[in-house]
Enzyme design. Sequence first.
Site, PDB file in Angstrom:
ATOM      1  CB  CYS A 119      -0.918  -0.009   1.226  1.00 20.19           C
ATOM      2  SG  CYS A 119      -1.845   1.508   1.429  1.00 20.19           S
ATOM      3  N   GLY A 120       0.426   2.258  -0.744  1.00 14.66           N
ATOM      4  CA  GLY A 120       1.209   3.474  -0.842  1.00 14.66           C
ATOM      5  C   GLY A 120       0.713   4.622  -0.001  1.00 14.66           C
TER       6      GLY A 120
END
Length: 213
Positions: A119-120
């Site tokens: 996840c960013g």
Amino acid sequence: MNSRYKTIKYKKEKHSTLEDLVSIEEPLEMIVRHKKNNKWVDNSISITMRTPKNDEDLVTGLLFCEGIINKISDIKKIELMGEKIGKYDLQNKICVTLDNSENLDTKHLKRNFLTNSSCGVCGKTSMDSLEIICKTKINKDVPKIKNSLISKIPDLLKKSQSEFSKTGGIHASALFNKEGKPLITKEDVGRHNALDKVIGSCLKNSLFDTKNQ
């Protein structure tokens, strides 16, 4: 970092058993130690799933990107903590002691979050928090890079990777100079972890001078 696992390979409706190399993913708890009211305080700011290697670069890059530090001298020391555990005999806690931290903006430390390696935008509580003011001024006029070099960068990156050729299951980030030479290459199961490792290594090695890259 990788390990061997028994796998089953299917081909033309037939299967066979063989060993394969798999990239390792392990949790890392990141702790920031700072002074508050003349007392040392520990804040656990993140638990991330990462490929064990370059943990100091990872936490340094994360703290810089989150605005907790502005330069490498803001860090007094970094140390791995806890007993070595698990199959790979790893220390999965790392503590960063901040220098001159009495004036630390503690609101950055109140956002405890669990980071998933894929996840960013992990731990962000609002759209506004995605925008972080970068205090490092970048000269946008340099470097000048040829179009032909840009198209070659993915292949050059692949050649500079050590783990991808073994496992085929790991991301990489790298810093190249204007001639296409890889200055720093880092790998991790999490793409943003790999980037944080590159940024942390850049800070330690004073490689943020865009005139030379």
